[in-house]
Design an enzyme around this catalytic site. Structure first.
Site, short mmCIF file in Angstrom:
data_model
loop_
_atom_site.label_atom_id
_atom_site.label_comp_id
_atom_site.label_asym_id
_atom_site.label_seq_id
_atom_site.Cartn_x
_atom_site.Cartn_y
_atom_site.Cartn_z
N ASP A 139 23.73 37.10 1.82
CA ASP A 139 23.21 38.03 2.61
C ASP A 139 22.87 37.47 4.47
O ASP A 139 22.52 36.39 4.40
CB ASP A 139 21.84 37.79 2.33
CG ASP A 139 21.19 39.43 3.14
OD1 ASP A 139 21.56 39.97 3.73
OD2 ASP A 139 19.97 39.40 2.99
N ASP A 176 27.06 43.93 4.53
CA ASP A 176 26.77 42.23 5.19
C ASP A 176 26.03 41.51 4.09
O ASP A 176 25.29 40.32 3.91
CB ASP A 176 25.63 42.54 6.12
CG ASP A 176 24.18 43.63 5.98
OD1 ASP A 176 24.25 44.24 4.30
OD2 ASP A 176 22.86 43.48 5.94
N GLU A 177 26.50 41.81 2.49
CA GLU A 177 25.54 41.06 1.02
C GLU A 177 26.03 42.03 0.28
O GLU A 177 27.04 42.73 0.16
CB GLU A 177 24.73 41.43 1.24
CG GLU A 177 23.93 43.24 0.78
CD GLU A 177 22.17 42.75 0.60
OE1 GLU A 177 21.87 42.11 -0.25
OE2 GLU A 177 22.00 44.73 1.02
#
Length: 365
Positions: free
Chosen positions: A13, A107-108
């Site tokens: 993350d 983003d993860e």
């Protein structure tokens, strides 16, 4: 008896991704409280830097409230092309280690490194390597959670944020979950947490003490999920192809609009944006849904399914117009959106779901 399959799952993350990218590209913003999003009366915070979070600024918060909490807050317009560029660079690092990568957003992502390309038996060391490579290649910090399933890895990635990682090996799963505050369980939001508090559930241990019947009675379909995850049971596999089920765009207006001419103008812009996204994703769809949020915040959707796939802005707009005129507007409008579903990826997805991902039984963190 069939041997229990244990996996090595990493959840990576990025730390305050959008805000961190803005600070990376503009040194003047470093160390300052910034929010990505519009600063207008109707604006919403898309992301906040850690400096802003200290003042209680959070994503999805209204810009007005964010500014009230942090008077020195600096608003920055989003640049999704830049975020995607860096996201692709980060994702390429993941594929150096495994093909079992399941992106959740820009983003993860989850990574299954049970059987990895480096032949490294330690998922913790792999996570450390990945975070270091991300820093070297992008200048950005990432956090990670490592454990036996997606649920625990997701929860663990938040423990040592920012720029840290947390490993929960098999022998520590039970104690980790029992000691965890219930609000930190992934999937337990503010409303559910408050309900659990009223029922005397404050930690994983409290949750574990409740019977399946009790949880089903109080939380419906989610009851079994809570019953399983608090015992470390979560069998969802890392799916390398998270196939898009819908694609859309929407606009919130600075002022409420009541003129259908203005609405059509906005729908044209939205249709053009969707066409760009469809072209980039190389997909088309049959079901068009028009989303309308009125000035009193009530929400209405109207849908139509065609007998053929479409991806052109003209056909999307034509159908959206038809849905707009379906019935008279009851109030002025603050938001319009169009989404396309029933995509031509559905068949591919059904085939993907039938595949089984092989896992190793040997487990070494």
């Amino acid at each position: 008896m069939e041997e229990t399959k244990q996996r090595k799952i990493i959840h990576v993350d990025m730390d305050a991704f959008y805000a961190s990218v803005e600070q990376l590209d503009n040194p003047e913003l470093r160390g300052k409280p910034i929010a990505v999003g519009g600063s207008s009366q109707r604006g919403v915070v898309a992301a906040a830097s850690y400096e802003a979070r200290k003042f209680g600024v959070r994503s999805a918060m209204s810009s007005v409230l964010a500014k009230r909490n942090c008077p020195d807050l600096i608003f920055v317009n989003s640049r999704f092309d830049r975020y995607r560029e860096l996201s692709d660079r980060i994702r390429s690092i993941f594929f150096e280690y495994t093909d079992l990568v399941e992106p959740l957003s820009l983003d993860e992502a989850y990574l299954d490194v049970t059987d990895n390309k480096k032949g490294n038996p330690s998922a913790s060391l792999i996570a450390q390597e990945i975070r270091q490579k991300i820093k070297e290649k992008t200048g950005l910090n990432a956090s990670a959670g490592i454990s036996i399933n997606k649920f625990i890895a997701k929860v663990a990635s938040d423990i040592n944020k920012p720029n840290g990682q947390k490993t929960v090996p098999p022998e520590e799963v039970e104690s980790f979950l029992e000691e965890l505050e219930i609000r930190k369980f992934y999937g337990v939001g503010k409303v559910t947490a408050e309900k659990m508090y009223r029922l005397g559930i404050f930690t994983g241990k409290d949750l574990k003490s409740k019977s399946l019947d009790f949880l089903n009675e109080n939380f419906g379909k989610s009851g079994e999920f809570y019953f399983q995850v608090v015992r470390g049971i979560h069998n969802s596999e890392v799916k390398p192809s998270r196939i898009r089920k819908s694609l859309g765009a929407e606009r919130t207006f600075e002022e409420n609009i009541s003129s259908e001419i203005f609405m059509l103008e906005r729908l044209q812009n939205i249709s053009e944006e969707i066409e760009r996204r469809l072209t980039k994703s190389k997909v088309a769809g049959k079901t068009i849904t028009l989303k309308i949020k009125y000035s009193d915040f009530t929400l209405q959707t109207r849908s139509k399914t065609l007998s053929y796939y479409i991806s052109s802005k003209d056909l999307i707009l034509e159908t959206a117009k038809e849905l707009l005129y379906q019935e008279k507007m009851k109030e002025s409008v603050r938001l319009l959106g169009i989404s396309l579903s029933n995509l031509n990826t559905d068949k591919e997805e059904r085939q993907e779901e039938k595949k089984e991902i092989a896992v190793q039984l040997k487990f070494d963190f």
